[in-house]
Structure formats: structure tokens, C-alpha cells
Design a protein around this motif. Sequence first.
Motif, PDB file in Angstrom:
ATOM      1  N   ALA A   1      58.639   9.581  65.337  1.00  0.00           N
ATOM      2  CA  ALA A   1      57.893   8.607  66.000  1.00  0.00           C
ATOM      3  C   ALA A   1      58.989   7.283  65.169  1.00  0.00           C
ATOM      4  O   ALA A   1      59.578   7.299  65.072  1.00  0.00           O
ATOM      5  CB  ALA A   1      56.675   7.908  65.447  1.00  0.00           C
ATOM      6  N   HIS A   2      59.658   6.004  66.083  1.00  0.00           N
ATOM      7  CA  HIS A   2      60.230   4.888  66.074  1.00  0.00           C
ATOM      8  C   HIS A   2      59.953   4.180  65.152  1.00  0.00           C
ATOM      9  O   HIS A   2      59.440   3.960  64.160  1.00  0.00           O
ATOM     10  CB  HIS A   2      59.625   3.900  67.203  1.00  0.00           C
ATOM     11  N   GLU A   3      61.475   4.528  64.297  1.00  0.00           N
ATOM     12  CA  GLU A   3      61.302   4.394  62.337  1.00  0.00           C
ATOM     13  C   GLU A   3      61.240   3.003  62.425  1.00  0.00           C
ATOM     14  O   GLU A   3      60.176   2.784  61.605  1.00  0.00           O
ATOM     15  CB  GLU A   3      62.592   5.246  61.971  1.00  0.00           C
ATOM     16  N   ALA A   4      61.978   2.464  63.157  1.00  0.00           N
ATOM     17  CA  ALA A   4      61.543   0.577  62.720  1.00  0.00           C
ATOM     18  C   ALA A   4      61.131   0.130  62.894  1.00  0.00           C
ATOM     19  O   ALA A   4      60.210  -0.707  62.125  1.00  0.00           O
ATOM     20  CB  ALA A   4      63.370   0.452  63.474  1.00  0.00           C
ATOM     21  N   GLY A   5      60.169   0.671  63.883  1.00  0.00           N
ATOM     22  CA  GLY A   5      59.053   0.117  64.301  1.00  0.00           C
ATOM     23  C   GLY A   5      57.780   0.157  63.356  1.00  0.00           C
ATOM     24  O   GLY A   5      57.154  -0.265  63.253  1.00  0.00           O
TER      25      GLY A   5
END
Length: 465
Positions: free
Chosen positions: A86-90
Motif C-alpha cells: 500500500a502507498h507508504e506516505a499515505g
Amino acid sequence: MRRAHTVEQVRAAEGELLARLPEGALMQRAAAGLAHAVIDLLDGAYGRRVVLLIGPGDNGGDALWAGAMLARRGAAVEAWLVADRAHEAGLTALRAAGGRVAEPHPDHGADLALDGIVGIGGRPGLRDGAVAALRHLDGVPVVAVDIPSGVDVDTGELDGPHVEAALTVTFGTHKVAHLVDPASAACGVVHLVDLGLALPEPAVEALQPADVRGLLPRPASDAHKYTRGVVGVRAGSAHYPGAARLAVAGASCGLAGMVRFVGDAADGVRADHPEVVGEGRVQAWVVGPGGGDAAGEALAAALADGVALVVDADALAHVDAPFGVPAVLTPHAGELAAMTGADRADVEARPLHHARAAADHYGAVVLLKGRHTLVADPAGPVRATTTGVPWLATAGAGDVLAGVIGALLASGLSPYDAASAGSWLHGAAATLASGGGPLTAGDVARALPETVRRVLDPGMEESPA
Ligand SMILES: NC(=O)C1=CN([C@@H]2O[C@H](COP(=O)(O)OP(=O)(O)OC[C@H]3O[C@@H](n4cnc5c(N)ncnc54)[C@H](OP(=O)(O)O)[C@@H]3O)[C@@H](O)[C@H]2O)[C@@H](O)CC1
Ligand SMILES: Nc1ncnc2c1ncn2[C@@H]1O[C@H](COP(=O)(O)OP(=O)(O)O)[C@@H](O)[C@H]1O
Ligand SMILES: [K+]
């Protein structure tokens, strides 16, 4: 105009912008627009419960950042990760805002789910993890991020399970699946968040009231009936006299200067429309509605005049390729299947493909009728009609449509503009006549002048998707 671009076009336009903007700026714009649309739908964020369905890419990133914004405004936000990454920064942003990550479960009490499974990077269908998570959300309204996951973005086709959204919030431009069925039926209302993309000619477009206003003919101050154009109708038969009356009712919408009628049902036609005259010179013919066995002869007679044609219903069986005169062919899925030898079910499953292929094959404008009628020209974008109501699926509605398009052709519009503006007016007249209830084809024809009056009023707003 509502414009829809392909994934390749969107990626190219995004690439140019990404190179000029700080990292993450586009995603922040997208997520902010998404969060605002959710807040509008929920009438606030505080105390609302939101589940995020998170896939492996940037589509999930959008949903996570929007979830973080909702959490900061007091929503209880839970992310379900349905892929192996999954999108890490998100994810970091969501956690920092007080949101949490959980396994899919039935006791969520969600007011709304955000579908961030896949966007323009997705292939048709859904993987098992996403399907299992969606089972827990039965009855919960879904807001699709960019695209309802599982639909084919560039064709509007379906192949396997997909999300059914109440609202789709898309970014930068519409995508083909937002306008073309069957996928567009899974989008719900479509809301566009502007990203400032510079985009080329679209693949598909949908007329809006201002576009129709710009296309509609208006009588010049020194107009007479012949300068406004004469439309002729060759329709009806002993078996189907009503089709002639309905095609004439559509042609008599007031957009052409005069209507001629040739056929067996002349008495009935004149009882409805005393102003209609007999055979003579016309600028466009409408041929085929209720034409029965004589439709081939009617088509040959109309072709002999060398003017633009609307070819509908029974006359479609007599069309040769290439067609050779400016024309609008107006089949429904069954008629197009009969013309081309395709399966009706395949035409319904792939209307964009079949409409385009038929336009190329016949060298003519092909209007493929359906919930979102498509108008394909051998050159240029396909136009999708987004006006109308399901009540319009009623016998004779197609006859009225052929008549309206004929009137617009006679007034001087190109086959492409006449077909798409005529289809738009036909759908809008149906919405007006329906008022939320049932209608007959005659009601649609009678609502046309008021529909034209309203669209000529520059105060009319955008039509819904
Ligand atoms: N670009 C930009 O500037 C902006 C983009 N924005 C946003 O980014 C989105 C596009 O993001 P993206 O390119 O990361 O692709 P995305 O749709 O998330 O798919 C990711 C991966 O999913 C997988 N997968 C494929 N099919 C699948 C399926 N059926 N079921 C399950 N998984 C499937 C496949 O990976 P695989 O598992 O096959 O390796 C694929 O690579 C766009 O729609 C918009 O929301 C906005 O922020 C505005 C700025
Ligand atoms: N689900 C729907 N929603 C809105 N409009 C529809 C729907 N189904 C069909 N229509 C429209 O209804 C009309 C039916 O035309 P057609 O099939 O030719 O009927 P007929 O041959 O009886 O006149 C077309 O304009 C079509 O686009
Ligand atoms: K999505």
C-alpha cells in the motif's frame, strides 16, 4: 463539453505536470478534492465512520490521504488493505491523523466506503481480497476514487466483478468509462476535480446544454420556411401506421421550416399535424420507422434525391457499405447486430467498439441507442448522450428520435452534430415529460419545443452524468 480521455492520454498529461510540480502535489490536489466531495455527501465529517478500501498503487494513495483529511476533521477512519502493498506516505499520513488500519470485518458501522482499490492502473475485474472486503460493505454507499475498481477504463466494458459506486470522484479529466456503458452505469454521479492538465482531443465526449445551445439552428430575422430547411419523412406501413405519426411528431419539433410526409399513413399524420405537406424537395429524409417490407423501396427513393438521410428501423436492413451519402444510421443493439452479423449481447457488452467499427465500415455516422446512446463518426470523438431517463425505453421513442435528427439535418447541421444534438434533446425532453413518472413516445415529442426553449435560455445548468 464533457471530455473523456484514455489512460495513455492522462498519463502523458500528468507526466508533463508532475515534472513541473513538487513531489506529491498532484496527489494532494486529488485527495483534497476527494475529501471535500465526501464531506459534501456526508454533510460533514465529524462523527462519521468511513472505511477505506486500499489497493497497491496511487489510487490507494489518494484514498489514504483523503482519509487522513477526514480523520483530522473528526471522522473515524479505518483502512482495509486488500493487496500485498500500500502507498507508504499515505499510510503514514492516515496514522498520523488518527486513522487506523484493520482487517476487513463485518462490524464496522460505516456510513461510507472509499474505493481506492485501483484507478487508471487497474485491469478489469477484482482480485479475491477486494471481493471479500466488499462483501462486508453490502448496503454501504461507495465513493469510487477516480474509477469504480474493476471496470475497463478505456472501453467502458466489464469483465468480472467491479465496484458499484454512488459517487465517483475523478481527477484531471473524465475517463471513457465514466461516459460509456456498461461501466458508466457503475459510476453513479461523477464529480471532476480539476488538476490543471493540458489535454489533447478526447476519445469520447458528452454535449452539455451550452454546446447544444451553440449547435441549435435559430431562424434568421429574414428567414422563410425554405431557408430553415425542409425535412421529409418516408415511414409507416399498413402494419405500423403509428411509427409514421411518431417520426413526423419528432420532425415537427419546430427546428426545421417544413415537414413533408410520404407513406400510407398520410391521413393520420395530417390529423396530428395539419401543417405537414406531401412529396417534394427536401434537404433531408428520415426513412424506415415502421416501414416494414416497403422500407427498401423507401430508402432507394430517398437516396435518389442525393440529400442527407436518417436511416432507422426497417430501412437499416437495406444499407450497403460504404454508404456514400451523408447519413445518420440509428440502430439499437439488436438492429446493429443484425446489420453486422455480431451477437446482440456482444453489442450490449461492447457498445463503444461496435459503434466505432460500424461507423468505419459504413463511412457514416452511427447512433447506437441505449441508456447512454453513442454517436460515432468515422473521424473524431464518439459522443455519448447523458440526458434521458429509463422511462424513455418505451415503444416508438426511437421513431421520435429519428424525426428530430432529420429536422436538425434539414436545418443544416452535419450528420454528427444533428445526431448528437438530436439525441441530447430527445433525452432531455424525456426527462421533462417524465417528471419522475412514466411517459409515452408522443409525450416525448410534445415536450421537444419546451426543451428547445429551455436550452436556448443561457441560464440552464450542466446536465448530470
Ligand atoms: N499519476 C498521477 O499523477 C496521479 C494519479 N492519481 C491517482 O493514481 C491512480 C493511478 O495509480 P497507479 O498508476 O499507481 O495505478 P493503480 O490504479 O492504483 O493500480 C495499481 C496496481 O494495481 C494492481 N492491479 C491492477 N489491476 C488490478 C485489479 N483488477 N485488482 C487488484 N489490483 C490490480 C496492479 O499492480 P500488480 O498487483 O498487478 O503488480 C497496478 O499496478 C489514478 O487512478 C489516480 O487515482 C492521482 O493521485 C492524481 C495524480
Ligand atoms: N435504460 C434507458 N435509459 C434511457 N434511455 C433509454 C434506455 N433504454 C433505451 N433508451 C432510449 O429509448 C429509445 C428507444 O428507441 P428504440 O429502441 O428505437 O424503440 P422503438 O423502436 O420502439 O422506437 C432510444 O432513444 C434509447 O436510447
Ligand atoms: K477506484
